[in-house]
Write a protein that holds these residues in place. Sequence first.
Motif, PDB file in Angstrom:
ATOM      1  N   GLY A  34      45.435  36.615  51.217  1.00 15.82           N
ATOM      2  CA  GLY A  34      44.174  35.993  50.814  1.00 15.82           C
ATOM      3  C   GLY A  34      44.379  34.536  50.521  1.00 15.82           C
ATOM      4  N   GLY A  91      47.924  29.341  37.872  1.00 19.19           N
ATOM      5  CA  GLY A  91      47.111  30.240  38.706  1.00 19.19           C
ATOM      6  C   GLY A  91      46.344  31.232  37.845  1.00 19.19           C
ATOM      7  N   ALA A  92      45.415  31.944  38.502  1.00 17.48           N
ATOM      8  CA  ALA A  92      44.687  33.007  37.808  1.00 17.48           C
ATOM      9  C   ALA A  92      45.662  34.091  37.361  1.00 17.48           C
ATOM     10  N   SER A  93      46.788  34.213  38.060  1.00 15.45           N
ATOM     11  CA  SER A  93      47.773  35.249  37.719  1.00 15.45           C
ATOM     12  C   SER A  93      48.277  35.074  36.286  1.00 15.45           C
ATOM     13  N   TYR A 117      41.745  44.117  43.399  1.00 15.54           N
ATOM     14  CA  TYR A 117      42.961  43.304  43.535  1.00 15.54           C
ATOM     15  C   TYR A 117      44.127  44.048  42.869  1.00 15.54           C
ATOM     16  N   ILE A 196      37.544  33.770  40.562  1.00 12.53           N
ATOM     17  CA  ILE A 196      38.410  33.002  41.461  1.00 12.53           C
ATOM     18  C   ILE A 196      37.734  32.696  42.803  1.00 12.53           C
ATOM     19  N   TYR A 197      36.776  33.534  43.224  1.00 10.48           N
ATOM     20  CA  TYR A 197      36.120  33.271  44.515  1.00 10.48           C
ATOM     21  C   TYR A 197      34.784  32.562  44.358  1.00 10.48           C
ATOM     22  N   SER A 221      40.710  29.634  39.367  1.00  9.87           N
ATOM     23  CA  SER A 221      41.916  29.141  40.018  1.00  9.87           C
ATOM     24  C   SER A 221      41.591  28.066  41.054  1.00  9.87           C
ATOM     25  N   SER A 223      43.285  28.224  43.829  1.00 11.69           N
ATOM     26  CA  SER A 223      43.914  28.818  45.017  1.00 11.69           C
ATOM     27  C   SER A 223      42.952  29.078  46.173  1.00 11.69           C
ATOM     28  N   ARG A 232      49.923  26.492  42.510  1.00 14.37           N
ATOM     29  CA  ARG A 232      49.991  27.338  41.321  1.00 14.37           C
ATOM     30  C   ARG A 232      49.253  26.732  40.127  1.00 14.37           C
TER      31      ARG A 232
HETATM   32  C1  LIG Z   1      40.868  38.502  42.856  1.00 13.70           C
HETATM   33  C2  LIG Z   1      42.094  37.688  42.618  1.00 13.70           C
HETATM   34  N1  LIG Z   1      42.396  37.324  41.373  1.00 13.70           N
HETATM   35  C3  LIG Z   1      43.516  36.606  41.113  1.00 13.70           C
HETATM   36  C4  LIG Z   1      44.361  36.208  42.126  1.00 13.70           C
HETATM   37  C5  LIG Z   1      45.582  35.409  41.779  1.00 13.70           C
HETATM   38  O1  LIG Z   1      45.438  34.105  42.254  1.00 13.70           O
HETATM   39  P1  LIG Z   1      46.270  32.848  41.809  1.00 13.70           P
HETATM   40  O2  LIG Z   1      47.307  33.266  40.846  1.00 13.70           O
HETATM   41  O3  LIG Z   1      46.816  32.251  43.062  1.00 13.70           O
HETATM   42  O4  LIG Z   1      45.285  31.902  41.169  1.00 13.70           O
HETATM   43  C6  LIG Z   1      44.062  36.549  43.447  1.00 13.70           C
HETATM   44  C7  LIG Z   1      44.954  36.182  44.547  1.00 13.70           C
HETATM   45  O5  LIG Z   1      44.775  36.528  45.686  1.00 13.70           O
HETATM   46  C8  LIG Z   1      42.890  37.308  43.694  1.00 13.70           C
HETATM   47  O6  LIG Z   1      42.528  37.680  44.925  1.00 13.70           O
END
Ligand SMILES: Cc1ncc(COP(=O)(O)O)c(C=O)c1O
Length: 385
Positions: A34, A91-93, A117, A196-197, A221, A223, A232
Motif C-alpha cells: 500500500g 508514521g501512523a505505526s 489492516y 491515514i487515507y 501519516s 505515507s 517515516r
Molecule cells: C490503515 C493503515 N494504517 C496505518 C498504516 C501504517 O502506516 P505508516 O506507519 O507508514 O504511517 C498503514 C500502512 O499501510 C495502513 O494501511
Amino acid sequence: MRGPSVTPFYAGDIGVRGAARVRAGLPFVPMHYGQPSAGAPAAAIAAAHRVIDRDPLGYTELVELRERIARHYAEAHGLEVDPARILLTAGASAALVAAYATMFRPGDRVAVLRPGYPAYRNTLTALNLMPVEIHCGPEQGFHPTRAQIEALSPAPQALLVASPANPTGAMLDATQLGELLATCRTRGIRVISDEIYHGISFGQRAVSALEIDPRAVVINSFSKLYRMPGWRLGWMVVPQDWAARIHAVLINMFLTPSTLAQHAALAAMDEREDLERWVRIYAQNRTRLIEGLAALGIRKIVPPDGAFYLYADIGHVTRDSMQFCLRAVDECGVGLAPGIDFDPVDGQRFVRFSFAVTPEEVVDALGRLAAWLPGYADHGAGASA
Ligand SMILES: Cc1ncc(COP(=O)(O)O)c(C=O)c1O
C-alpha cells in the motif's frame, strides 16, 4: 522467547519475489504494497536537500509542522485544534503503538474490523492486548453496523476504525460515523480513528472523527496522500489532558521522528495541486481496474470510496490467496496482496490490488492478468463459484 508471536505481512513475501524479478531484469507491476509508486512532491525533496546542507539534523519536533497540521484541521474540517494536542510520530505505526501503550492495560480488549489492516490486531497481540474482530464482509459494504457494536460482550475498551479503510477503501459518511461513535459513547467504548487515507477519496469528503467526538484519538501519516512512506512520519491528535503522557511514551520509545522528514513534510503540505493530481490519477486507475477486472470475470468487488485499494473476491478462481499471489508474481509479473493478510478467516478467497501506481502500470497489469488468468488452475483446495 516468551512474548506473544504475531503473523508477518504476507505481502512482504510477494515484495521479496518482486524485487528478485526486478534485479533479474524481469517485468514486475508492484500492486502488493500500500504505497504510492510516485515519490514525494518535488517541493518536499527540494526542502530536504536544503535542510541536509545546513542543518545538523539533531533530534527535532518541528513546532511549525504541528502548527501547519493544526491549520490543516481548520481548512479541511473546520476544526480548531491546539497544536499542543498534535504529536509527531514515526508514521501512523508509531502512533498506533503509543495509543495502545497509553490507553490500555495488558489483557484489555480492543475491537478491530475484519478485513482490516493486519498491524491493528498484530500490534495489539504484541502488546499483550486482545483484538476482538468484528466481521464486516462485502454484504454489508465492509461497514460495521450499530448492532455489531451493541452486541460486543463484554464491551471492549476501544474500537479502532478507519475511513477510508485498508484493504477495502470503504468509507463511512458523516451519518454512519456519527451513529458508530454515538453507540461507542453510550457503551463507554473509546474510539481510535485511523485517518491515514484522508484526502484520497472518489466522491465524498472523508469526515474526521474529531468533527463528531473531540476526544477521539486520531492517527494520521505522510505515507499515503503525501507519498512519503519511506520517510517515516505521521502524527496523532489526542485529548489535551492526555498529550503530555502520550508524548512521554513516544519520547521514551522512539525519541523524535526523522528531522529530515519533518522539514520535507512541511513543504509537502502546501503542494495541494500536486497531491490532488495524483488523487485524480488514482481515480482513473480505479475505474480502469474495476472495468478491466470485470472483463476478466472478477466482478465481486465493492467499489472503493477512497484509499487506493480494490479488495476483490476471487473465490471462483482460488481458495488459497497466498498461492494465487505467489504464482501471480512468478508466472505473471503482477504483485498482489493476499486476503489472508487482512482477514485470517475469509481471506483465502480475496486479493487486494493497490492502484497507487501509474496508469500505464494498471494497463500492463491487466494485460498480464488477461494472458495468465484463464489458464490458472488452483493446486490447492480448489475453487467454487
Ligand atoms: C490503515 C493503515 N494504517 C496505518 C498504516 C501504517 O502506516 P505508516 O506507519 O507508514 O504511517 C498503514 C500502512 O499501510 C495502513 O494501511
